[in-house]
Design an enzyme around this catalytic site. Sequence first.
Site, PDB file in Angstrom:
ATOM      1  N   GLY A  52       0.820  -1.206   0.000  1.00 20.86           N
ATOM      2  CA  GLY A  52       0.000   0.000   0.000  1.00 20.86           C
ATOM      3  C   GLY A  52       0.852   1.254   0.000  1.00 20.86           C
ATOM      4  N   CYS A  53       0.272   2.347   0.424  1.00 25.53           N
ATOM      5  CA  CYS A  53       0.984   3.627   0.438  1.00 25.53           C
ATOM      6  C   CYS A  53       2.281   3.521   1.229  1.00 25.53           C
ATOM      7  CB  CYS A  53       0.089   4.698   1.040  1.00 25.53           C
ATOM      8  SG  CYS A  53       0.894   6.311   1.189  1.00 25.53           S
TER       9      CYS A  53
END
Length: 229
Positions: A52-53
Site C-alpha cells: 500500500g501507500c
Amino acid sequence: MKNILFYLLGLSLSCGCSDTNTSTEINSTEEGIFAKLPLPAKGERVATFAGGCFWSLSEALSELKGVNKVVAGYAGGTANNPTYEDVSTKLTGHAESVQVYYDPSLISYRDLVKAFFFAHDPTTPDRQGPDEGPNYRSIAFYRDIEEKRILDSMINQINNIHQYSDTVVTQLLRFKTFYPAENDHQGYYRSHPESTYILEVSQPKVFKFRKAMYKQLKQEFQSTNDRKL
C-alpha cells in the site's frame, strides 16, 4: 459521510500518496529530486516490500529495533526511473515499495517479514484502504532461496491460524530493481503530521502496528504507544 471522507482522501492521494543478490539498485539521474539510495553498511542487510501507500509502511518498519533506515520507492515493474506520477498511472507495473536497511544481529529477516504482514492488510488484491490499483498491491521481494522459504512459511502460518479473515494474496517476487522515490515522499509521515490522509489512514495503521509489534519497537516508540493506550 463515509463516501465524502473517501472522496476527500482521494483528493489527498492525487496530491501525494495516497549477499547472493546480483540485482541492480538505481539512482535517478535527476539530481536533487529523487532520494539517494545508500549502499548497505558493513554487516547490514537489505529487504524490500510493497504494502500500500509507502508513507505508513516506511514509518512502521522504521520504528523496529535493528532497522537503521527505510527508503520509499518503486519496485515490481518494468519502467525505468519512474516518477510518482508515472507509477500512479498504473501502467508501469511498479508498486509503491520500501527498502529496509537492517542489522541482522538485532532483528531477523523472519521478524521483519512478520512486521511487514502486521503493517498492512495482505488479503486485499490491488488495494489498501482507499488506495486502489496495482501500484498498491502487496509484494514481498526475496533475494535468495532462504528468504523465499521464510516468506512461504510465514504466509502458510498466517493462513493456518486465520490471522486475517481472508487468504493472503501477497505476491512473492525475486528482487530485481528498486528505484528511490522523490525526496518529498521520504519520511512523509513525520513531516506532514497534520495531513488529512496521515491522520485518517496512515496513523491508525501505524498505531495498530505498534500494538502488534510492541516488544520489537525501539524504546521511543514503545513510550509513544504507551501514551496512546
